[in-house]
Design an enzyme around this catalytic site. Structure first.
Site, PDB file in Angstrom:
ATOM      1  N   SER A 108       0.848  -1.197   0.000  1.00 61.20           N
ATOM      2  CA  SER A 108       0.000   0.000   0.000  1.00 61.20           C
ATOM      3  C   SER A 108       0.879   1.240   0.000  1.00 61.20           C
ATOM      4  CB  SER A 108      -0.892  -0.006   1.238  1.00 61.20           C
ATOM      5  OG  SER A 108      -1.597   1.204   1.315  1.00 61.20           O
ATOM      6  N   CYS A 128     -13.517   0.841  17.305  1.00 64.73           N
ATOM      7  CA  CYS A 128     -14.765   1.408  17.808  1.00 64.73           C
ATOM      8  C   CYS A 128     -15.849   1.163  16.767  1.00 64.73           C
ATOM      9  CB  CYS A 128     -14.585   2.896  18.049  1.00 64.73           C
ATOM     10  SG  CYS A 128     -15.958   3.625  18.899  1.00 64.73           S
TER      11      CYS A 128
END
Ligand code: PLP
Length: 417
Positions: free
Chosen positions: A233, A359
């Site tokens: 990446s 989260c």
């Protein structure tokens, strides 16, 4: 000379408004604070000046489509071919073994799903991977299951290393592809990819490694290490977000995930992003040239940070510390000190890092990586990942080494045991 700034930060020259605005904002936000400290290089890195410079002409005069036959097209084709050749060179590969993708996630998806689809008819219906992979690999393995395949997960040791026995038990003659990440993005643990790749290949299994966090840290040479497929990446190594690459060893069966064009010999159709490909190749060359020096520099700074934290917070736990690790990631939990409030407290003081937990929909679920290596949910929910890189200096490390224990002490005073 800088154009004049008005009180509101506006200038008459629109082209530099954004720059002036951000400087003005910075001066308001930070003028009473020490310089901000960025310790989140595993999340992303700034685009390097050399990379931006190499890319700029392709956003301007050299805008051609590499598939066009006219001079603009030929110019773009030449640049794209050169970028592919240069990137391949950094991997010890031939240029027809490298394709550009939109990101590391796409490369991982193509490696697992593309190889599995190409091999399923031969009776190899399983994919094997580890429970500590990036979600790009885990979700691709789940997709294989939705398409009628089977996913198998190797057992991990507590330090984050693959258990050899479990690996050998699972990587058998009915497996299409096996994927083991080279460096883990949460705890930095470094797998023995050369040995695992060799063992997978002995069973006729295609071996993929996610090298998104390893490139520029670990020596990667397709001539020396028998991986078949490898993902990269750009934004982890100083190129922009939105560019990645997949190395595919000649002869590896793989199907495309997209359809509709002949680019990359149909393996990855769609008009190529020439500017980004040029940027990725430049970033990769710089990362490889600086690799040894970077490793030593980052390792020394990480060790200094860990030693300082452990000296001042004796019950702190550094995850994966007992095993081989890449030098740019450290993941620390302080029992009883919740990571979300620590992150916020650090952010308020200008220090950027991330939690070792994800989260989701308002509820904080402990990191799948830490859970997989046997870290208790309480300790996992206290995990903070600090990742070092091009913006890290000794002054940054010393500041965090000072600030972190002070914030822990404050949090502990506020939260009785
Ligand atoms: N694999 C690993 C190990 C990563 O750390 C990341 C990004 O954090 C990815 C894959 C996904 O890369 P990208 O952000 O380019 O999609």
């Amino acid at each position: 000379m800088d154009p004049p700034l008005s009180v509101t930060g506006e200038t008459n020259e629109s082209y530099c408004q954004a720059d002036c605005f951000s400087r003005w904002l910075n001066s308001l936000a930070f003028n009473r604070m020490p310089d901000p400290v960025y310790l989140d290089h595993a999340a992303t890195t700034p685009v390097r000046a050399e990379v931006l410079e190499a890319m700029m002409p392709f956003f301007g005069p050299r805008f051609g489509n590499p598939s066009s036959v006219h001079r603009w097209g030929r110019e773009a084709r030449t640049a794209l071919d050169a970028a592919r050749e240069r990137l391949a060179h950094t991997l010890g590969a031939a240029s027809d073994e490298v394709i550009f993708t939109s990101c590391g996630t796409e490369a991982d998806n193509m490696a697992l799903i593309g190889v599995w689809r190409a091999r399923r008819a031969s009776g190899r219906r399983a994919v094997v991977t580890t429970p500590i992979e990036h979600k790009a690999v885990l979700a691709a393995a789940h997709q294989v299951v939705k398409e009628g395949g089977e996913e198998r997960f190797v057992v991990m040791h507590r330090v984050g290393l693959v258990d050899d026995r479990s690996f050998d038990e699972l990587v058998t003659g009915d497996v299409a592809v096996c994927s083991v990440m080279w460096v883990n993005n949460e705890i930095g643990v470094l797998q023995d990819v050369p040995a695992l790749a060799a063992r997978a290949k002995a069973s006729g299994v295609v071996f993929h490694t996610d090298a998104v966090q390893a490139f520029g840290k670990v020596m990667i040479d397709a001539r020396a290490t028998p991986f078949d497929v490898l993902s990269l990446s750009g934004h982890k190594i100083g190129a922009p977000k939105g560019i990645g690459a997949l190395y595919i060893r000649r002869g590896t069966p793989i199907e495309p995930l997209m359809f509709g064009g002949t680019q990359d010999r149909g393996r990855r159709p769609g008009t190529e992003n020439v500017a980004m490909a040029v940027g990725l190749a430049r970033a990769a060359e710089l990362a490889v040239a600086e690799r040894t020096h970077e490793w030593a520099k980052l390792e020394a700074m990480r060790d200094r940070l860990e030693a300082a934290l452990l000296a001042r917070i004796p019950d702190a736990v550094i995850h994966g510390r007992g095993g081989p690790r890449a030098p740019h990631i450290t993941n620390v939990s302080v029992p009883g000190v919740d990571s979300e409030s620590m992150l916020m407290a650090l952010d308020l003081r200008g220090v950027a890092c991330s939690a070792g937990s994800a989260c989701q929909s308002g509820s904080v679920s402990p990191s799948h990586v830490l859970s997989a290596i046997g870290v208790s949910p309480d300790l996992a929910s206290a995990a903070i990942r600090l990742s070092l890189g091009i913006l890290t200096t000794e002054a940054c490390i010393d500041r965090v080494a000072e600030l972190f224990p002070a914030l822990v002490a404050k949090a502990r005073r506020l939260t009785p045991a």
